[in-house]
Write a protein that holds these residues in place. Structure first.
Motif, PDB file in Angstrom:
ATOM      1  N   CYS A  78       0.782  -1.234   0.000  1.00  0.00           N
ATOM      2  CA  CYS A  78       0.000   0.000   0.000  1.00  0.00           C
ATOM      3  C   CYS A  78       0.817   1.289   0.000  1.00  0.00           C
ATOM      4  O   CYS A  78       0.224   2.363  -0.062  1.00  0.00           O
ATOM      5  N   TYR A  79       2.115   1.203   0.094  1.00  0.00           N
ATOM      6  CA  TYR A  79       2.916   2.420   0.137  1.00  0.00           C
ATOM      7  C   TYR A  79       3.852   2.474  -1.057  1.00  0.00           C
ATOM      8  O   TYR A  79       4.297   1.447  -1.569  1.00  0.00           O
ATOM      9  N   GLU A  80       4.146   3.690  -1.470  1.00  0.00           N
ATOM     10  CA  GLU A  80       4.999   3.890  -2.636  1.00  0.00           C
ATOM     11  C   GLU A  80       6.457   3.587  -2.309  1.00  0.00           C
ATOM     12  O   GLU A  80       6.843   3.490  -1.146  1.00  0.00           O
ATOM     13  N   GLN A  81       7.250   3.487  -3.354  1.00  0.00           N
ATOM     14  CA  GLN A  81       8.644   3.072  -3.225  1.00  0.00           C
ATOM     15  C   GLN A  81       9.459   4.007  -2.330  1.00  0.00           C
ATOM     16  O   GLN A  81      10.273   3.542  -1.542  1.00  0.00           O
ATOM     17  N   ASP A  82       9.228   5.313  -2.413  1.00  0.00           N
ATOM     18  CA  ASP A  82      10.023   6.237  -1.590  1.00  0.00           C
ATOM     19  C   ASP A  82       9.733   6.051  -0.103  1.00  0.00           C
ATOM     20  O   ASP A  82      10.634   6.153   0.733  1.00  0.00           O
ATOM     21  N   VAL A  83       8.491   5.759   0.249  1.00  0.00           N
ATOM     22  CA  VAL A  83       8.143   5.501   1.653  1.00  0.00           C
ATOM     23  C   VAL A  83       8.754   4.173   2.101  1.00  0.00           C
ATOM     24  O   VAL A  83       9.299   4.076   3.208  1.00  0.00           O
ATOM     25  N   GLN A  84       8.689   3.168   1.238  1.00  0.00           N
ATOM     26  CA  GLN A  84       9.294   1.874   1.561  1.00  0.00           C
ATOM     27  C   GLN A  84      10.797   2.009   1.774  1.00  0.00           C
ATOM     28  O   GLN A  84      11.356   1.433   2.707  1.00  0.00           O
ATOM     29  N   ASP A  85      11.441   2.798   0.916  1.00  0.00           N
ATOM     30  CA  ASP A  85      12.887   3.010   1.060  1.00  0.00           C
ATOM     31  C   ASP A  85      13.211   3.721   2.372  1.00  0.00           C
ATOM     32  O   ASP A  85      14.185   3.363   3.049  1.00  0.00           O
ATOM     33  N   ASN A  86      12.402   4.721   2.741  1.00  0.00           N
ATOM     34  CA  ASN A  86      12.623   5.422   4.007  1.00  0.00           C
ATOM     35  C   ASN A  86      12.456   4.469   5.192  1.00  0.00           C
ATOM     36  O   ASN A  86      13.224   4.530   6.155  1.00  0.00           O
TER      37      ASN A  86
END
Length: 178
Positions: A78-86
């Motif tokens: 449910c979360y975008e790649q930039d949030v996952q990376d953070n």
């Protein structure tokens, strides 16, 4: 409308519904695979963070209702790649700061040490660290509050309120006769 096509579709759907219970037999929450967004080390840190936010005490805690699995699935789907990376960066940074501060992994720290490390993330508002902490905290609470065990046993949630009691004798009263 073509009746033959409609009947074919109806028979196919019925066959699928009949076959589904046999095909899905043996499914359990433990046999369903989780998305592999996080390596094992990061999964353990995320589990420890959830356990720190809602620890198991006299009542149920985050881990006893499966919030760690909820978080893994939520962050992967449910979360975008930039949030996952953070999230990944902050989990590794959290473990590194535990190693620097207490000379052990975040997972091995006790409750008070974990709390101190997590609260240190909130010192600077609108930073990647505080965004990570707020996200994980809010989603842990949401996962906990919406779990079946908490909803049914502690919040007295009723799926369909308003019970129907059929075949009940009704006493005739004076107001009913008028």
């Amino acid at each position: 409308m073509n009746r033959r096509n409609s009947l074919k579709k109806l028979v196919m759907a019925s066959a699928g519904l009949v076959a589904l219970p046999a095909w899905a037999q043996g499914w359990e929450a433990s046999t369903i695979e989780l998305p592999q967004l996080f390596p094992i080390e990061e999964q353990e840190i995320l589990t420890a963070v959830a356990d720190t936010i809602i620890p198991t005490g006299d009542s149920v805690g985050a881990l006893s209702v499966g919030v760690e699995k909820f978080l893994q699935r939520l962050f992967a789907d449910c979360y975008e790649q930039d949030v996952q990376d953070n999230i990944k960066v902050q989990l590794n940074a959290l473990d590194a700061s535990a190693n620097n501060e207490y000379e052990q992994s975040f997972v091995l720290c006790d409750q008070s040490q974990r709390e101190a490390l997590l609260l240190a993330l909130t010192e600077v508002e609108e930073s990647p660290e505080s965004n990570f902490f707020n996200l994980v905290k809010n989603e842990t609470i949401r996962g906990f509050r919406t779990s079946r065990k908490v909803m049914m046993d502690h919040l007295d949630y009723v799926m369909a309120p308003g019970y129907y009691n059929g075949c009940v004798d009704v006493k005739e009263t004076e107001t009913a006769r008028k």
